[in-house]
Motif scaffolding. Structure first.
Motif, PDB file in Angstrom:
ATOM      1  N   HIS A 278       0.647  -1.316   0.129  1.00 50.87           N
ATOM      2  CA  HIS A 278       0.101  -0.136   0.416  1.00 50.87           C
ATOM      3  C   HIS A 278       0.771   0.791  -0.098  1.00 50.87           C
ATOM      4  CE1 HIS A 278      -3.104   2.910   1.719  1.00 50.87           C
ATOM      5  NE2 HIS A 278      -3.927   2.140   1.126  1.00 50.87           N
ATOM      6  N   PRO A 279       0.452   1.880  -0.950  1.00 52.28           N
ATOM      7  CA  PRO A 279       1.384   3.358  -0.678  1.00 52.28           C
ATOM      8  C   PRO A 279       1.415   3.827   0.289  1.00 52.28           C
ATOM      9  CG  PRO A 279      -1.095   3.941  -1.362  1.00 52.28           C
ATOM     10  CD  PRO A 279      -0.530   2.587  -1.442  1.00 52.28           C
ATOM     11  N   PHE A 280      -0.106   3.690   1.397  1.00 49.49           N
ATOM     12  CA  PHE A 280       0.622   4.942   3.091  1.00 49.49           C
ATOM     13  C   PHE A 280       0.362   3.236   3.942  1.00 49.49           C
ATOM     14  CE2 PHE A 280      -2.614   7.206  -0.041  1.00 49.49           C
ATOM     15  CZ  PHE A 280      -1.470   8.201  -0.102  1.00 49.49           C
ATOM     16  N   PRO A 281       0.737   4.300   5.021  1.00 44.59           N
ATOM     17  CA  PRO A 281       1.072   3.150   6.503  1.00 44.59           C
ATOM     18  C   PRO A 281      -0.359   2.205   6.676  1.00 44.59           C
ATOM     19  CG  PRO A 281       1.362   5.036   7.475  1.00 44.59           C
ATOM     20  CD  PRO A 281       1.042   5.248   5.523  1.00 44.59           C
ATOM     21  N   TRP A 282      -0.445   1.232   6.274  1.00 48.19           N
ATOM     22  CA  TRP A 282      -1.850   0.234   6.914  1.00 48.19           C
ATOM     23  C   TRP A 282      -0.993  -1.334   7.560  1.00 48.19           C
ATOM     24  CZ3 TRP A 282      -5.111   2.232   3.865  1.00 48.19           C
ATOM     25  CH2 TRP A 282      -6.692   1.393   3.170  1.00 48.19           C
ATOM     26  N   ARG A 283      -2.636  -0.926   8.540  1.00 44.59           N
ATOM     27  CA  ARG A 283      -2.519  -1.800   9.635  1.00 44.59           C
ATOM     28  C   ARG A 283      -2.261  -3.175   9.022  1.00 44.59           C
ATOM     29  NH1 ARG A 283      -6.814  -0.667  14.311  1.00 44.59           N
ATOM     30  NH2 ARG A 283      -5.701  -1.749  15.298  1.00 44.59           N
ATOM     31  N   GLU A 284      -2.876  -3.765   8.220  1.00 44.16           N
ATOM     32  CA  GLU A 284      -3.038  -4.926   7.918  1.00 44.16           C
ATOM     33  C   GLU A 284      -1.726  -5.788   6.981  1.00 44.16           C
ATOM     34  OE1 GLU A 284      -5.944  -3.113   7.229  1.00 44.16           O
ATOM     35  OE2 GLU A 284      -6.866  -3.427   8.235  1.00 44.16           O
ATOM     36  N   GLU A 285      -1.091  -4.613   7.036  1.00 42.35           N
ATOM     37  CA  GLU A 285       0.059  -5.125   6.238  1.00 42.35           C
ATOM     38  C   GLU A 285       1.441  -5.147   6.806  1.00 42.35           C
ATOM     39  OE1 GLU A 285       1.128  -2.594   2.497  1.00 42.35           O
ATOM     40  OE2 GLU A 285       3.391  -1.710   3.345  1.00 42.35           O
ATOM     41  N   SER A 286       1.240  -3.730   8.017  1.00 44.00           N
ATOM     42  CA  SER A 286       2.467  -4.591   8.974  1.00 44.00           C
ATOM     43  C   SER A 286       2.251  -4.074  10.918  1.00 44.00           C
ATOM     44  CB  SER A 286       3.898  -3.768   8.624  1.00 44.00           C
ATOM     45  OG  SER A 286       5.033  -3.704   9.354  1.00 44.00           O
ATOM     46  N   GLU A 287       2.649  -4.974  11.027  1.00 42.64           N
ATOM     47  CA  GLU A 287       2.793  -4.512  12.878  1.00 42.64           C
ATOM     48  C   GLU A 287       3.196  -2.785  13.278  1.00 42.64           C
ATOM     49  OE1 GLU A 287       5.134  -6.740  15.537  1.00 42.64           O
ATOM     50  OE2 GLU A 287       6.184  -7.479  13.910  1.00 42.64           O
ATOM     51  N   TYR A 288       3.797  -2.526  12.326  1.00 41.25           N
ATOM     52  CA  TYR A 288       4.486  -0.666  12.556  1.00 41.25           C
ATOM     53  C   TYR A 288       3.337  -0.547  12.063  1.00 41.25           C
ATOM     54  CZ  TYR A 288       8.470  -4.315  13.561  1.00 41.25           C
ATOM     55  OH  TYR A 288      10.083  -5.401  14.429  1.00 41.25           O
ATOM     56  N   ASP A 289       2.530  -0.462  11.583  1.00 43.40           N
ATOM     57  CA  ASP A 289       1.758   0.450  10.737  1.00 43.40           C
ATOM     58  C   ASP A 289       0.864   0.435  11.255  1.00 43.40           C
ATOM     59  OD1 ASP A 289       3.590   0.917   8.108  1.00 43.40           O
ATOM     60  OD2 ASP A 289       2.222   0.043   7.222  1.00 43.40           O
TER      61      ASP A 289
END
Length: 87
Positions: A31-42
């Protein structure tokens, strides 16, 4: 807490997604922005100008109420300042 897409690559690199950067904005890519499902760090799924300010404030107030000794920093991109959203 950040709310920028053009400068998000360092965050994605530091959080283990370097090899996937070429997939941003592609089907099943990053995803071009922070995305919770993509990383625990977002921390939040955000992407618009100046959202980091209100998000950081909310995280800071919550940490204070929980008695956590935590500092929160909002990083805002130049577009948010140029358009006046940051004010």
């Amino acid at each position: 807490m950040g709310c920028w897409s053009s400068s998000l690559s360092p965050h994605k690199i530091l959080t283990g997604r370097r090899d996937q950067l070429h997939t941003i904005r592609q089907k099943d890519g990053l995803h071009p922005f922070p995305w919770r499902e993509e990383s625990e760090y977002d921390t939040l799924s955000v992407g618009h100008s100046s959202t980091s300010i209100s998000a950081a404030l909310g995280l800071s107030v919550a940490a204070e109420k929980e008695g956590l000794n935590r500092r929160t920093v909002a990083v805002i991109g130049d577009g948010g300042n140029d358009s006046g959203h940051g004010f």
